[in-house]
Design an enzyme around this catalytic site. Structure first.
Site, PDB file in Angstrom:
ATOM      1  N   CYS A   1      -7.300   1.035 -13.047  1.00 53.97           N
ATOM      2  CA  CYS A   1      -6.656   1.218 -11.853  1.00 53.97           C
ATOM      3  C   CYS A   1      -5.228   2.047 -12.200  1.00 53.97           C
ATOM      4  O   CYS A   1      -4.381   2.181 -11.364  1.00 53.97           O
ATOM      5  CB  CYS A   1      -6.217  -0.089 -11.232  1.00 53.97           C
ATOM      6  SG  CYS A   1      -7.817  -0.985 -11.103  1.00 53.97           S
TER       7      CYS A   1
ATOM      8  N   HIS B   1       2.274  -1.312  -7.410  1.00 53.97           N
ATOM      9  CA  HIS B   1       0.912  -1.342  -7.561  1.00 53.97           C
ATOM     10  C   HIS B   1       0.487  -2.237  -6.405  1.00 53.97           C
ATOM     11  O   HIS B   1      -0.573  -1.956  -5.867  1.00 53.97           O
ATOM     12  CB  HIS B   1       0.603  -1.922  -8.955  1.00 53.97           C
ATOM     13  CG  HIS B   1      -1.121  -1.808  -9.258  1.00 53.97           C
ATOM     14  ND1 HIS B   1      -1.598  -0.801  -9.176  1.00 53.97           N
ATOM     15  CD2 HIS B   1      -1.916  -2.848  -9.722  1.00 53.97           C
ATOM     16  CE1 HIS B   1      -2.879  -0.878  -9.594  1.00 53.97           C
ATOM     17  NE2 HIS B   1      -3.173  -2.081  -9.846  1.00 53.97           N
TER      18      HIS B   1
ATOM     19  N   GLU C   1       3.857  -8.788 -10.914  1.00 57.85           N
ATOM     20  CA  GLU C   1       4.734  -7.528 -10.609  1.00 57.85           C
ATOM     21  C   GLU C   1       5.947  -7.954  -9.866  1.00 57.85           C
ATOM     22  O   GLU C   1       7.091  -7.203 -10.250  1.00 57.85           O
ATOM     23  CB  GLU C   1       4.019  -6.611  -9.827  1.00 57.85           C
ATOM     24  CG  GLU C   1       4.580  -5.237  -9.583  1.00 57.85           C
ATOM     25  CD  GLU C   1       3.804  -4.048  -8.633  1.00 57.85           C
ATOM     26  OE1 GLU C   1       2.838  -4.491  -7.863  1.00 57.85           O
ATOM     27  OE2 GLU C   1       4.014  -3.064  -8.658  1.00 57.85           O
TER      28      GLU C   1
ATOM     29  N   LYS D   1      -1.637  -0.269  -0.494  1.00 58.51           N
ATOM     30  CA  LYS D   1      -2.933  -0.841  -0.470  1.00 58.51           C
ATOM     31  C   LYS D   1      -3.111  -1.546   0.800  1.00 58.51           C
ATOM     32  O   LYS D   1      -4.460  -1.746   1.043  1.00 58.51           O
ATOM     33  CB  LYS D   1      -2.987  -1.617  -1.691  1.00 58.51           C
ATOM     34  CG  LYS D   1      -3.146  -0.611  -2.982  1.00 58.51           C
ATOM     35  CD  LYS D   1      -3.499  -1.112  -4.397  1.00 58.51           C
ATOM     36  CE  LYS D   1      -3.630  -0.219  -5.339  1.00 58.51           C
ATOM     37  NZ  LYS D   1      -2.218   0.181  -6.059  1.00 58.51           N
TER      38      LYS D   1
ATOM     39  N   HIS E   1      -7.581  -0.301  -2.162  1.00 55.58           N
ATOM     40  CA  HIS E   1      -7.375  -0.081  -3.795  1.00 55.58           C
ATOM     41  C   HIS E   1      -8.345   0.853  -4.257  1.00 55.58           C
ATOM     42  O   HIS E   1      -9.459   0.625  -4.425  1.00 55.58           O
ATOM     43  CB  HIS E   1      -7.279  -1.143  -4.561  1.00 55.58           C
ATOM     44  CG  HIS E   1      -7.012  -1.126  -5.929  1.00 55.58           C
ATOM     45  ND1 HIS E   1      -6.613   0.119  -6.590  1.00 55.58           N
ATOM     46  CD2 HIS E   1      -6.791  -1.819  -6.841  1.00 55.58           C
ATOM     47  CE1 HIS E   1      -6.526  -0.192  -7.820  1.00 55.58           C
ATOM     48  NE2 HIS E   1      -6.458  -1.293  -8.011  1.00 55.58           N
TER      49      HIS E   1
ATOM     50  N   PHE F   1      -7.085  -3.011 -15.158  1.00 58.44           N
ATOM     51  CA  PHE F   1      -7.920  -3.928 -16.126  1.00 58.44           C
ATOM     52  C   PHE F   1      -7.738  -3.566 -17.461  1.00 58.44           C
ATOM     53  O   PHE F   1      -7.752  -2.312 -17.551  1.00 58.44           O
ATOM     54  CB  PHE F   1      -9.057  -3.939 -15.611  1.00 58.44           C
ATOM     55  CG  PHE F   1      -9.233  -4.818 -14.211  1.00 58.44           C
ATOM     56  CD1 PHE F   1      -8.607  -5.699 -13.829  1.00 58.44           C
ATOM     57  CD2 PHE F   1     -10.742  -4.360 -13.605  1.00 58.44           C
ATOM     58  CE1 PHE F   1      -8.800  -6.565 -12.805  1.00 58.44           C
ATOM     59  CE2 PHE F   1     -10.811  -5.197 -12.411  1.00 58.44           C
ATOM     60  CZ  PHE F   1      -9.847  -6.282 -11.762  1.00 58.44           C
TER      61      PHE F   1
END
Lengths: 81, 408
Positions: free
Chosen positions: B163, B303, B314, B332, B337, B396
């Site tokens: 991502c 993110h 985050e 998002k 996403h 990831f």
């Protein structure tokens, strides 16, 4: 032309986005912007659609549509209409 | 040593669930309404919602034979890249292609091509598998297709950091410019992974929102009731040049790519390190390269995936590093996403936020998680001038990429 030709034209139009107006028996695949990778794919499609055995190098981009029709007719059972 | 050359952003292209084109995406993100919807290709699956790009017609938007040779992730990338290059005022017919690089992030590649050809293999045998399968599915082909489309014969590659892929691509592109490997880099991300197999995989991991009865309320970054991400698709592409080159050709410089930091958690296959040490490290590296301090950073494009753990980590790292003075948003909520494309789409949105002095809201933020000490923009766009912004992407595998984007 033959039923084989007509069916091949339909496949070129429907599956390979070739402009129907550009297809003639004596036009080459190259002239239809079909490169060697497309030719391999076309031969695979011809095998399954016409139920014939054609080798992977049976046609090249410089061959004509007529040549491909011949490949099929040479192999196809006589009952194919 | 002479100072590193400044990298300018001179073109933007966006294709997202909010529409085809930078303007439709910006307007959609500023409206703050989620594009999450039930998706027919996912019918019958436990999670059948996503954010998909509307009305893409490959024959019209790309070319007559696009559908024969290009998976959707490539198609999305080509459309965004053409927009970005046109926006930059550069002409692919006139440029020295050997000095034009392409660096695109992609997390997955042609998974739908893989799936359909695998079905043919199993159901009708090897004879029915397409000769075009491999060039359609491998992820590097988005950059390969762009080289052909744009006559760009310089360095050409795809980055895969899950991502974070899109942000990693942009950071890598800036490095190519700084070391004079190219004069122009077309860079960003492209992904089209709204696909039954992949969505099922994410579902089985517990990564996706299960709010399938309310698709437009499912993606809710930083909200108290967030329960996972909603998968999206799209592409964002930027044109980068050294600022001196851009000024010399009188190109409008939209913003600067001032800093890039990258790191790895080395913690877990999928879960972020709860301490966020590597994330913090990437932020500090990016800020150091940009020569800015935490006080200077007043806007963060987070993110913000809407998963419980990502948003918590985050937020913790951001409040530790920046305090609470930065206006934070996550696109998002509106766009879902888009995996390997997300970092690039969000970098482009960060450029627009700086240019237009407007920070878009985070969709579906009804009640902010009280544990998250952040100033998250919600409801309406906020009018606010930004000189220094941060855009975060975490993949990831613990792969982190942080960009610092500054006003031109």
């Amino acid at each position: 032309m033959s039923a084989t030709y007509d069916k091949l034209v339909d496949l070129l139009v429907d599956r390979f986005a070739v402009d129907r107006a550009e297809i003639r028996p004596d036009v080459t695949f190259e002239e239809l912007e079909m490169d060697s990778l497309f030719l391999v794919e076309l031969l695979l499609v011809m095998r399954s659609e016409f139920d014939v055995q054609i080798s992977e190098d049976a046609a090249s981009p410089t061959d004509t549509i007529e040549h491909a029709v011949g490949l099929i007719d040479d192999q196809a059972p006589a009952t194919t209409s | 040593m002479s100072p590193a050359p400044v990298v300018a952003i001179t073109g933007l292209g966006l294709v997202t669930a909010a529409g085809i084109g930078t303007d439709s995406t910006w307007q959609g993100v500023c409206r703050g309404e989620s594009t999450g919807a039930r998706t027919s290709s996912l019918d019958g699956l436990p999670v059948d919602i996503s954010c998909t790009v509307p009305d893409l017609e490959p024959a019209r938007h790309i070319g007559r034979r696009s559908a024969l040779t290009q998976d959707r992730f490539v198609q999305l990338g080509v459309v965004a890249a053409r927009e970005a290059v046109a926006d930059s005022g550069l002409d692919p017919h006139a440029w020295d292609g050997s000095r034009v690089g392409v660096v695109i992030g992609c997390g997955v590649g042609g998974v739908s091509t893989w799936e359909s050809q695998h079905r043919r293999l199993v159901e009708t045998g090897p004879e029915s598998v397409s000769a075009l399968m491999v060039p359609m599915l491998v992820p590097n082909m988005v950059a390969g297709n762009l080289a052909m489309d744009l006559r760009a014969t310089g360095p050409n590659l795809v980055t895969a950091t899950a991502c974070a892929s899109g942000a990693t691509a942009i950071g890598t592109a800036a490095q190519l410019l700084r070391e004079d490997a190219c004069d122009v880099v077309v860079t960003g991300g492209a992904e089209a992974a709204v696909n039954p197999t992949l969505v099922t995989g994410f579902t089985q991991m517990g990564a996706l929102s299960r709010r399938t009865d309310e698709p437009a309320a499912a993606s809710r970054p930083f909200d108290r009731d967030r329960d996972g991400f909603v998968i999206g698709e799209g592409s964002g592409v930027l044109v980068l040049e050294r600022e001196a080159d851009a000024r010399a050709r009188h190109a409008p410089v939209r913003a600067r790519l001032a800093g890039y930091g990258a790191s790895a958690d080395a913690h877990h296959l999928t879960a972020p390190d709860p301490e966020g040490g590597a994330v913090l490290g990437a932020m500090r590296t990016a800020m150091a390269q940009a020569d800015v301090t935490p006080r200077d950073v007043t806007h963060v494009n987070a993110h913000g995936t809407s998963t419980p753990l990502n948003d918590a980590v985050e937020a913790r790292v951001l409040s530790r590093l920046l305090g609470d003075h930065a206006a934070v948003t996550s696109a998002k909520g509106v766009l879902g996403h888009s995996l390997g494309a997300a970092g690039a789409i969000e970098a482009a949105l960060t450029v627009l936020a700086i240019e237009r002095s407007t920070i878009p809201p985070t969709a579906n933020l009804r009640a902010q998680d009280p544990a998250l000490e952040l100033d998250v923009v919600a409801g309406e766009p906020r009018t606010e001038k930004t000189e220094v912004a941060m855009s975060n992407s975490f993949g990831f595998g613990g792969q982190n990429a942080v960009l610092i984007i500054t006003a031109a």
